[in-house]
Design a protein around this motif. Structure first.
Motif, PDB file in Angstrom:
ATOM      1  N   TYR A  19       0.826  -1.208   0.000  1.00 55.56           N
ATOM      2  CA  TYR A  19       0.000   0.000   0.000  1.00 55.56           C
ATOM      3  C   TYR A  19       0.858   1.255   0.000  1.00 55.56           C
ATOM      4  CZ  TYR A  19      -3.443  -3.478   1.086  1.00 55.56           C
ATOM      5  OH  TYR A  19      -4.241  -4.594   1.018  1.00 55.56           O
ATOM      6  N   HIS A  20       0.389   2.241  -0.748  1.00 55.11           N
ATOM      7  CA  HIS A  20       1.055   3.541  -0.820  1.00 55.11           C
ATOM      8  C   HIS A  20      -0.018   4.608  -0.692  1.00 55.11           C
ATOM      9  CE1 HIS A  20       4.193   6.394  -2.088  1.00 55.11           C
ATOM     10  NE2 HIS A  20       3.197   7.039  -2.663  1.00 55.11           N
ATOM     11  N   ALA A  21       0.150   5.501   0.274  1.00 56.69           N
ATOM     12  CA  ALA A  21      -0.838   6.549   0.504  1.00 56.69           C
ATOM     13  C   ALA A  21      -0.258   7.916   0.186  1.00 56.69           C
ATOM     14  CB  ALA A  21      -1.305   6.513   1.959  1.00 56.69           C
ATOM     15  N   SER A  22      -1.149   8.829  -0.154  1.00 58.55           N
ATOM     16  CA  SER A  22      -0.732  10.189  -0.456  1.00 58.55           C
ATOM     17  C   SER A  22      -1.969  11.083  -0.517  1.00 58.55           C
ATOM     18  CB  SER A  22       0.017  10.229  -1.789  1.00 58.55           C
ATOM     19  OG  SER A  22       0.708  11.445  -1.928  1.00 58.55           O
ATOM     20  N   LYS A  23      -1.730  12.369  -0.811  1.00 56.12           N
ATOM     21  CA  LYS A  23      -2.844  13.282  -1.037  1.00 56.12           C
ATOM     22  C   LYS A  23      -3.503  12.930  -2.373  1.00 56.12           C
ATOM     23  CE  LYS A  23      -0.247  16.830  -1.017  1.00 56.12           C
ATOM     24  NZ  LYS A  23       0.341  18.149  -1.116  1.00 56.12           N
ATOM     25  N   LYS A  24      -4.773  13.304  -2.520  1.00 57.51           N
ATOM     26  CA  LYS A  24      -5.522  13.000  -3.744  1.00 57.51           C
ATOM     27  C   LYS A  24      -4.798  13.521  -4.994  1.00 57.51           C
ATOM     28  CE  LYS A  24      -9.954  13.471  -6.029  1.00 57.51           C
ATOM     29  NZ  LYS A  24     -11.308  14.033  -5.996  1.00 57.51           N
ATOM     30  N   GLU A  25      -4.276  14.744  -4.922  1.00 60.71           N
ATOM     31  CA  GLU A  25      -3.599  15.331  -6.083  1.00 60.71           C
ATOM     32  C   GLU A  25      -2.389  14.489  -6.500  1.00 60.71           C
ATOM     33  OE1 GLU A  25      -3.699  17.398  -2.988  1.00 60.71           O
ATOM     34  OE2 GLU A  25      -5.792  17.591  -3.579  1.00 60.71           O
ATOM     35  N   VAL A  64      -0.975  10.952   8.508  1.00 59.22           N
ATOM     36  CA  VAL A  64       0.337  11.493   8.136  1.00 59.22           C
ATOM     37  C   VAL A  64       0.629  11.188   6.674  1.00 59.22           C
ATOM     38  CG1 VAL A  64       2.835  11.283   8.527  1.00 59.22           C
ATOM     39  CG2 VAL A  64       1.255  11.331  10.469  1.00 59.22           C
ATOM     40  N   TYR A  65       0.284   9.972   6.248  1.00 61.43           N
ATOM     41  CA  TYR A  65       0.578   9.532   4.877  1.00 61.43           C
ATOM     42  C   TYR A  65      -0.608   9.725   3.947  1.00 61.43           C
ATOM     43  CZ  TYR A  65       4.171   7.375   7.678  1.00 61.43           C
ATOM     44  OH  TYR A  65       5.176   7.163   8.579  1.00 61.43           O
ATOM     45  N   SER A  66      -1.797   9.453   4.443  1.00 67.64           N
ATOM     46  CA  SER A  66      -3.020   9.605   3.658  1.00 67.64           C
ATOM     47  C   SER A  66      -3.727  10.873   4.140  1.00 67.64           C
ATOM     48  CB  SER A  66      -3.914   8.376   3.851  1.00 67.64           C
ATOM     49  OG  SER A  66      -5.102   8.525   3.131  1.00 67.64           O
ATOM     50  N   VAL A  67      -3.288  12.000   3.615  1.00 66.94           N
ATOM     51  CA  VAL A  67      -3.773  13.304   4.068  1.00 66.94           C
ATOM     52  C   VAL A  67      -5.216  13.513   3.599  1.00 66.94           C
ATOM     53  CG1 VAL A  67      -3.375  15.801   3.969  1.00 66.94           C
ATOM     54  CG2 VAL A  67      -1.430  14.208   3.950  1.00 66.94           C
ATOM     55  N   PRO A  68      -6.150  13.777   4.537  1.00 66.20           N
ATOM     56  CA  PRO A  68      -7.551  13.962   4.139  1.00 66.20           C
ATOM     57  C   PRO A  68      -7.749  15.187   3.241  1.00 66.20           C
ATOM     58  CG  PRO A  68      -7.348  13.625   6.512  1.00 66.20           C
ATOM     59  CD  PRO A  68      -5.969  13.829   5.981  1.00 66.20           C
ATOM     60  N   ASP A  69      -8.684  15.065   2.285  1.00 65.82           N
ATOM     61  CA  ASP A  69      -9.044  16.224   1.467  1.00 65.82           C
ATOM     62  C   ASP A  69     -10.061  17.070   2.229  1.00 65.82           C
ATOM     63  OD1 ASP A  69     -11.540  14.964   1.140  1.00 65.82           O
ATOM     64  OD2 ASP A  69     -11.157  14.379  -0.930  1.00 65.82           O
ATOM     65  N   LYS A  70     -10.625  18.090   1.574  1.00 64.82           N
ATOM     66  CA  LYS A  70     -11.562  19.009   2.236  1.00 64.82           C
ATOM     67  C   LYS A  70     -12.805  18.313   2.771  1.00 64.82           C
ATOM     68  CE  LYS A  70     -10.089  22.911  -0.539  1.00 64.82           C
ATOM     69  NZ  LYS A  70     -10.389  23.787  -1.674  1.00 64.82           N
ATOM     70  N   ILE A 138      -7.202   2.220  -6.491  1.00 63.90           N
ATOM     71  CA  ILE A 138      -7.263   3.383  -5.604  1.00 63.90           C
ATOM     72  C   ILE A 138      -8.324   3.084  -4.553  1.00 63.90           C
ATOM     73  CG2 ILE A 138      -7.800   5.831  -5.386  1.00 63.90           C
ATOM     74  CD1 ILE A 138      -6.994   6.125  -8.339  1.00 63.90           C
ATOM     75  N   ILE A 139      -7.977   3.294  -3.304  1.00 58.28           N
ATOM     76  CA  ILE A 139      -8.900   3.058  -2.198  1.00 58.28           C
ATOM     77  C   ILE A 139      -9.226   4.409  -1.564  1.00 58.28           C
ATOM     78  CG2 ILE A 139      -9.223   1.908   0.024  1.00 58.28           C
ATOM     79  CD1 ILE A 139      -6.951  -0.066  -0.989  1.00 58.28           C
ATOM     80  N   LYS A 140     -10.500   4.740  -1.548  1.00 64.38           N
ATOM     81  CA  LYS A 140     -10.975   5.984  -0.958  1.00 64.38           C
ATOM     82  C   LYS A 140     -11.682   5.622   0.345  1.00 64.38           C
ATOM     83  CE  LYS A 140     -14.306   9.680  -2.025  1.00 64.38           C
ATOM     84  NZ  LYS A 140     -15.209  10.167  -3.096  1.00 64.38           N
ATOM     85  N   PHE A 141     -11.358   6.315   1.431  1.00 66.76           N
ATOM     86  CA  PHE A 141     -11.900   5.956   2.740  1.00 66.76           C
ATOM     87  C   PHE A 141     -11.874   7.162   3.675  1.00 66.76           C
ATOM     88  CE2 PHE A 141      -7.403   5.418   2.789  1.00 66.76           C
ATOM     89  CZ  PHE A 141      -6.979   5.767   4.058  1.00 66.76           C
ATOM     90  N   LYS A 142     -12.487   6.996   4.825  1.00 65.61           N
ATOM     91  CA  LYS A 142     -12.454   7.998   5.889  1.00 65.61           C
ATOM     92  C   LYS A 142     -12.089   7.299   7.200  1.00 65.61           C
ATOM     93  CE  LYS A 142     -15.824  11.254   4.031  1.00 65.61           C
ATOM     94  NZ  LYS A 142     -17.024  12.053   4.304  1.00 65.61           N
ATOM     95  N   THR A 143     -11.261   7.999   7.993  1.00 68.85           N
ATOM     96  CA  THR A 143     -10.970   7.504   9.327  1.00 68.85           C
ATOM     97  C   THR A 143     -11.425   8.554  10.330  1.00 68.85           C
ATOM     98  OG1 THR A 143      -8.745   8.473   9.277  1.00 68.85           O
ATOM     99  CG2 THR A 143      -8.951   6.149   8.601  1.00 68.85           C
TER     100      THR A 143
END
Length: 145
Positions: A19-25, A64-70, A138-143
């Protein structure tokens, strides 16, 4: 049987899934252009200056790695990664250690060990060739914050 030997070798070198996480952009850039080591170091270079992948999705799910969007959505990718032969990573290393001094062959990947990890089952993989990884999902989620 030759097919069993081949299958075991493939399992050893290709890790499905990391797994690799990042900002949406950044996710959108990776999907369009592939992974790019020149962006390394945004979060750390503890195990080398490469592209970081986690064995466990829970690690990548960190804010820290998967920065939430707005809207509070977070993103990570499930990737197929060819890890090859690997060694323990070193802070700020630009390439892995030498695997064979006669041929000057380097290891393919470095790893980071966390908690009770072993070299047979590390938590973190760091690649140094952009084509070593393919973002398949791509995995989209909320924590919860």
């Amino acid at each position: 049987d030759a097919s069993i030997i081949r299958q075991r070798a493939l399992q050893r070198f290709e890790r499905c899934w990391l797994y690799h996480a990042s900002k949406k952009e950044d996710i959108n850039k990776i999907i369009q252009q592939g992974f790019n080591r020149s962006f390394c170091g945004k979060n750390a270079t503890m195990y080398g200056k490469g592209v970081y992948f986690a064995r466990d999705s829970s690690y990548s799910a960190s804010r820290v790695y998967s920065v939430p969007d707005k809207k509070g959505n977070q993103y990570m990718m499930a990737c197929r990664v060819v890890v090859g032969e690997y060694c323990r990573g070193k802070k700020d290393a630009v390439v892995p250690d030498v695997r064979d001094t006669r041929s000057h062959t380097l290891y393919d990947t470095t790893v980071g060990l966390l908690g009770n990890d072993t070299m047979r089952n590390p938590s973190i993989y760091v690649t140094y060739h952009d084509a070593q990884a393919y973002p398949e999902y791509i995995i989209k989620f909320k924590t919860k914050a």
